[in-house]
Design a protein around this motif. Structure first.
Motif, mmCIF file in Angstrom:
data_model
loop_
_atom_site.group_PDB
_atom_site.id
_atom_site.type_symbol
_atom_site.label_atom_id
_atom_site.label_comp_id
_atom_site.label_asym_id
_atom_site.label_seq_id
_atom_site.Cartn_x
_atom_site.Cartn_y
_atom_site.Cartn_z
ATOM 1 N N UNK A 85 1.004 -1.131 -0.099
ATOM 2 C CA UNK A 85 -0.005 0.016 0.053
ATOM 3 C C UNK A 85 1.062 1.090 -0.035
ATOM 4 N N UNK A 86 2.063 1.194 0.523
ATOM 5 C CA UNK A 86 3.073 2.493 0.851
ATOM 6 C C UNK A 86 3.947 2.516 -0.271
ATOM 7 N N UNK A 87 3.842 1.417 -1.136
ATOM 8 C CA UNK A 87 4.744 1.677 -2.430
ATOM 9 C C UNK A 87 6.099 1.363 -2.089
ATOM 10 N N UNK A 88 6.440 0.438 -1.273
ATOM 11 C CA UNK A 88 7.733 0.109 -0.859
ATOM 12 C C UNK A 88 7.740 -1.013 -1.629
ATOM 13 N N UNK A 89 7.018 -1.923 -1.882
ATOM 14 C CA UNK A 89 6.896 -3.071 -2.850
ATOM 15 C C UNK A 89 5.807 -2.914 -3.796
ATOM 16 N N UNK A 90 5.980 -3.475 -5.097
ATOM 17 C CA UNK A 90 4.730 -3.716 -5.873
ATOM 18 C C UNK A 90 4.159 -5.096 -5.528
ATOM 19 N N UNK A 91 2.935 -5.167 -5.881
ATOM 20 C CA UNK A 91 2.198 -6.483 -5.622
ATOM 21 C C UNK A 91 2.899 -7.598 -6.169
ATOM 22 N N UNK A 92 3.575 -7.102 -7.369
ATOM 23 C CA UNK A 92 4.185 -8.503 -8.292
ATOM 24 C C UNK A 92 5.267 -8.686 -7.568
ATOM 25 N N UNK A 93 5.943 -7.608 -6.768
ATOM 26 C CA UNK A 93 7.515 -8.005 -6.148
ATOM 27 C C UNK A 93 7.071 -8.987 -4.907
ATOM 28 N N UNK A 94 6.163 -8.521 -4.331
ATOM 29 C CA UNK A 94 5.808 -9.270 -3.279
ATOM 30 C C UNK A 94 5.300 -10.727 -3.505
ATOM 31 N N UNK A 95 4.875 -10.845 -4.668
ATOM 32 C CA UNK A 95 4.262 -12.263 -5.053
ATOM 33 C C UNK A 95 5.552 -12.904 -5.479
ATOM 34 N N UNK A 96 6.812 -12.467 -5.982
ATOM 35 C CA UNK A 96 7.939 -13.047 -6.145
ATOM 36 C C UNK A 96 8.588 -13.121 -4.965
ATOM 37 N N UNK A 97 8.496 -12.613 -3.885
ATOM 38 C CA UNK A 97 9.205 -12.802 -2.767
ATOM 39 C C UNK A 97 8.616 -14.195 -2.073
ATOM 40 N N UNK A 98 7.026 -14.104 -1.964
ATOM 41 C CA UNK A 98 6.436 -15.082 -1.475
ATOM 42 C C UNK A 98 6.483 -16.573 -2.276
ATOM 43 N N UNK A 99 6.784 -16.279 -3.547
ATOM 44 C CA UNK A 99 6.950 -17.564 -4.531
ATOM 45 C C UNK A 99 8.143 -17.398 -5.547
ATOM 46 N N UNK A 100 9.260 -17.592 -4.855
ATOM 47 C CA UNK A 100 10.311 -17.297 -5.639
ATOM 48 C C UNK A 100 10.471 -18.151 -6.725
ATOM 49 N N UNK A 101 11.053 -17.874 -8.048
ATOM 50 C CA UNK A 101 11.072 -18.627 -9.037
ATOM 51 C C UNK A 101 12.173 -19.956 -8.979
ATOM 52 N N UNK A 102 11.575 -21.158 -9.083
ATOM 53 C CA UNK A 102 12.673 -22.180 -8.820
ATOM 54 C C UNK A 102 13.688 -22.536 -9.958
ATOM 55 N N UNK A 103 14.833 -22.385 -9.322
ATOM 56 C CA UNK A 103 15.993 -22.683 -10.570
ATOM 57 C C UNK A 103 16.050 -23.895 -10.632
ATOM 58 N N UNK A 104 16.772 -24.217 -12.009
ATOM 59 C CA UNK A 104 16.980 -25.246 -12.413
ATOM 60 C C UNK A 104 17.609 -26.329 -11.221
ATOM 61 N N UNK A 105 17.156 -27.703 -11.625
ATOM 62 C CA UNK A 105 17.963 -28.454 -10.695
ATOM 63 C C UNK A 105 19.278 -28.713 -10.743
ATOM 64 N N UNK A 106 20.255 -28.776 -9.541
ATOM 65 C CA UNK A 106 21.653 -28.916 -9.616
ATOM 66 C C UNK A 106 21.916 -30.268 -10.486
#
Length: 148
Positions: A85-106
């Protein structure tokens, strides 16, 4: 009570935050009309300085994270919602923090590196065992664990 943050993937503006904050306070019974006393009462209830509350309500920008945490506590809202709400994070940034992209398996070799397996014979054994287990898993169907 409605718990909504500004829409869209862009960062909220100070004016959007002020509108959001006014709505939150009014929903909680704070009278924000001139001489209504709600602004001062909220400042006292929240422990946030009256000048800071006034600046936020005038759309002069969000303040430091510590104050936003106090605001979240006073409103009984998740800090993440207040940060969006304060503009510190965007909704999409928050989503990325909550659900980080899964890197390729080692690869087995990368896993050996991560585990600190440096002895050449131990590395070969580890890589061979890992590849055998991976092959058994594939033969048994994806997602199933090999049965003994």
């Amino acid at each position: 009570m409605e718990h909504t943050t500004p829409r869209g993937n862009d960062h909220a503006s100070p004016d959007q935050f002020a509108t959001w904050l006014k709505r939150q306070l009014e929903q909680r019974g704070y009278d924000l009309r001139p001489r209504g006393g709600g602004q001062s009462r909220f400042a006292a209830d929240s422990g946030i300085g009256a000048g800071t509350v006034s600046r936020m309500l005038r759309g002069e920008g969000a303040t430091e994270t510590r104050v936003l945490k106090m605001l979240a506590d006073a409103l009984q809202l998740p800090l993440a919602e207040v940060l969006v709400a304060a503009g510190v994070l965007s909704a999409s940034e928050l989503c990325n923090v909550r659900n980080p992209a899964r890197p390729d398996p080692l690869t087995p070799e990368e896993a050996a590196d991560e585990l600190g397996i440096t002895d050449p014979q131990s590395r070969r054994l580890f890589v061979s065992m890992t590849e055998t287990l991976r092959q058994q898993r594939a033969e048994n169907g994806e997602g199933r664990i090999a049965e003994n």
